[in-house]
Design a protein around this motif. Sequence first.
Motif, PDB file in Angstrom:
ATOM      1  N   THR A   1       0.812  -1.218   0.000  1.00 20.64           N
ATOM      2  CA  THR A   1       0.000   0.000   0.000  1.00 20.64           C
ATOM      3  C   THR A   1       0.841   1.262   0.000  1.00 20.64           C
ATOM      4  O   THR A   1       0.317   2.364  -0.009  1.00 20.64           O
ATOM      5  CB  THR A   1      -0.916   0.034   1.237  1.00 20.64           C
ATOM      6  N   GLU A   2       2.148   1.117  -0.010  1.00 18.35           N
ATOM      7  CA  GLU A   2       3.014   2.294   0.070  1.00 18.35           C
ATOM      8  C   GLU A   2       2.800   3.225  -1.105  1.00 18.35           C
ATOM      9  O   GLU A   2       2.780   4.434  -0.961  1.00 18.35           O
ATOM     10  CB  GLU A   2       4.478   1.855   0.127  1.00 18.35           C
ATOM     11  N   GLY A   3       2.582   2.765  -2.223  1.00 17.83           N
ATOM     12  CA  GLY A   3       2.381   3.590  -3.401  1.00 17.83           C
ATOM     13  C   GLY A   3       0.958   4.102  -3.533  1.00 17.83           C
ATOM     14  O   GLY A   3       0.664   4.942  -4.373  1.00 17.83           O
ATOM     15  N   HIS A   4       0.065   3.608  -2.728  1.00 20.61           N
ATOM     16  CA  HIS A   4      -1.338   3.988  -2.823  1.00 20.61           C
ATOM     17  C   HIS A   4      -1.823   4.782  -1.610  1.00 20.61           C
ATOM     18  O   HIS A   4      -3.014   4.839  -1.337  1.00 20.61           O
ATOM     19  CB  HIS A   4      -2.218   2.731  -2.949  1.00 20.61           C
ATOM     20  N   ARG A   5      -0.959   5.386  -0.885  1.00 22.16           N
ATOM     21  CA  ARG A   5      -1.360   6.145   0.315  1.00 22.16           C
ATOM     22  C   ARG A   5      -2.149   7.378  -0.067  1.00 22.16           C
ATOM     23  O   ARG A   5      -1.827   8.068  -1.027  1.00 22.16           O
ATOM     24  CB  ARG A   5      -0.135   6.552   1.116  1.00 22.16           C
ATOM     25  N   LYS A   6      -3.172   7.685   0.765  1.00 23.37           N
ATOM     26  CA  LYS A   6      -4.004   8.861   0.539  1.00 23.37           C
ATOM     27  C   LYS A   6      -3.342  10.080   1.179  1.00 23.37           C
ATOM     28  O   LYS A   6      -2.547   9.955   2.092  1.00 23.37           O
ATOM     29  CB  LYS A   6      -5.384   8.669   1.158  1.00 23.37           C
ATOM     30  N   GLY A   7      -3.792  11.255   0.738  1.00 22.98           N
ATOM     31  CA  GLY A   7      -3.320  12.507   1.336  1.00 22.98           C
ATOM     32  C   GLY A   7      -3.975  12.702   2.701  1.00 22.98           C
ATOM     33  O   GLY A   7      -4.560  11.780   3.262  1.00 22.98           O
ATOM     34  N   PRO A   8      -3.890  13.896   3.218  1.00 25.13           N
ATOM     35  CA  PRO A   8      -4.485  14.154   4.532  1.00 25.13           C
ATOM     36  C   PRO A   8      -5.994  13.896   4.505  1.00 25.13           C
ATOM     37  O   PRO A   8      -6.659  14.097   3.497  1.00 25.13           O
ATOM     38  CB  PRO A   8      -4.203  15.627   4.792  1.00 25.13           C
ATOM     39  N   SER A   9      -6.508  13.455   5.636  1.00 23.56           N
ATOM     40  CA  SER A   9      -7.915  13.078   5.695  1.00 23.56           C
ATOM     41  C   SER A   9      -8.849  14.286   5.638  1.00 23.56           C
ATOM     42  O   SER A   9     -10.002  14.158   5.263  1.00 23.56           O
ATOM     43  CB  SER A   9      -8.199  12.260   6.954  1.00 23.56           C
ATOM     44  N   LEU A  10      -8.370  15.471   6.034  1.00 23.51           N
ATOM     45  CA  LEU A  10      -9.187  16.690   5.972  1.00 23.51           C
ATOM     46  C   LEU A  10      -8.643  17.603   4.882  1.00 23.51           C
ATOM     47  O   LEU A  10      -7.505  18.053   4.944  1.00 23.51           O
ATOM     48  CB  LEU A  10      -9.190  17.449   7.304  1.00 23.51           C
ATOM     49  N   SER A  11      -9.477  17.874   3.918  1.00 21.34           N
ATOM     50  CA  SER A  11      -9.048  18.770   2.842  1.00 21.34           C
ATOM     51  C   SER A  11      -9.132  20.215   3.330  1.00 21.34           C
ATOM     52  O   SER A  11      -9.663  20.504   4.408  1.00 21.34           O
ATOM     53  CB  SER A  11      -9.950  18.581   1.623  1.00 21.34           C
ATOM     54  N   LEU A  12      -8.650  21.128   2.513  1.00 22.27           N
ATOM     55  CA  LEU A  12      -8.675  22.547   2.862  1.00 22.27           C
ATOM     56  C   LEU A  12     -10.106  23.045   3.043  1.00 22.27           C
ATOM     57  O   LEU A  12     -10.391  23.836   3.946  1.00 22.27           O
ATOM     58  CB  LEU A  12      -7.947  23.349   1.774  1.00 22.27           C
ATOM     59  N   ALA A  13     -11.028  22.612   2.244  1.00 18.75           N
ATOM     60  CA  ALA A  13     -12.432  23.018   2.349  1.00 18.75           C
ATOM     61  C   ALA A  13     -13.033  22.535   3.667  1.00 18.75           C
ATOM     62  O   ALA A  13     -13.773  23.270   4.339  1.00 18.75           O
ATOM     63  CB  ALA A  13     -13.234  22.470   1.170  1.00 18.75           C
ATOM     64  N   LYS A  14     -12.711  21.301   4.047  1.00 14.31           N
ATOM     65  CA  LYS A  14     -13.227  20.781   5.319  1.00 14.31           C
ATOM     66  C   LYS A  14     -12.653  21.544   6.508  1.00 14.31           C
ATOM     67  O   LYS A  14     -13.348  21.805   7.490  1.00 14.31           O
ATOM     68  CB  LYS A  14     -12.932  19.287   5.433  1.00 14.31           C
TER      69      LYS A  14
END
Length: 175
Positions: A6-19
């Motif tokens: 999963t190292e190559g498939h990691r998501k960004g931060p869970s809270l976006s700037l809008a949130k």
Amino acid sequence: MNLSRTEGHRKGPSLSLAKWGILVAGFVVFVLVCFYLYVRSSDKDYRSVENRAVRIAKQQAGLKEVTDAASHTWDETVWIVSGKDADGESWVVFEKSDGVVKEKTTDNLTKKQMLAKFESEHEGASAPIRMIPGWFKGQPAWEIRYWNNDDHLHQSLGFYSFKDGTMLKTYVLSS
């Protein structure tokens, strides 16, 4: 070599700037509502006593329209309610603990007339800091707070007859 699938498939931060923006805006609204409720609750006792004074002025003194209500404390606390009766006459009602005193505005000095009388008698004194109707030594009075002279070292608190503006007593306040 990959250590994790999963190292190559990691998501960004869970809270976006809008949130984050929505979260901060919600917190600011929460703080403002709390502040409004605090101010409203701390002012509640004064407003209930003021409403009681207005109700007494309408019931006992016959005022139909109230323009102003304020508390004055010196020897005793007196509520001063200004307004008009059913005929359109202007009155000032002084509500003491032992009763109500009703004064017709036209039979007494107005604020403007008292200010003119004060300025003519106190030449060289600066304009009053505060001028309010009050109660002094068992009678309606004008309370005027002013600087003694131009150097602004001492203030005086003068009480003048509500009816004709004669001086009742002056206190020199220390700084």
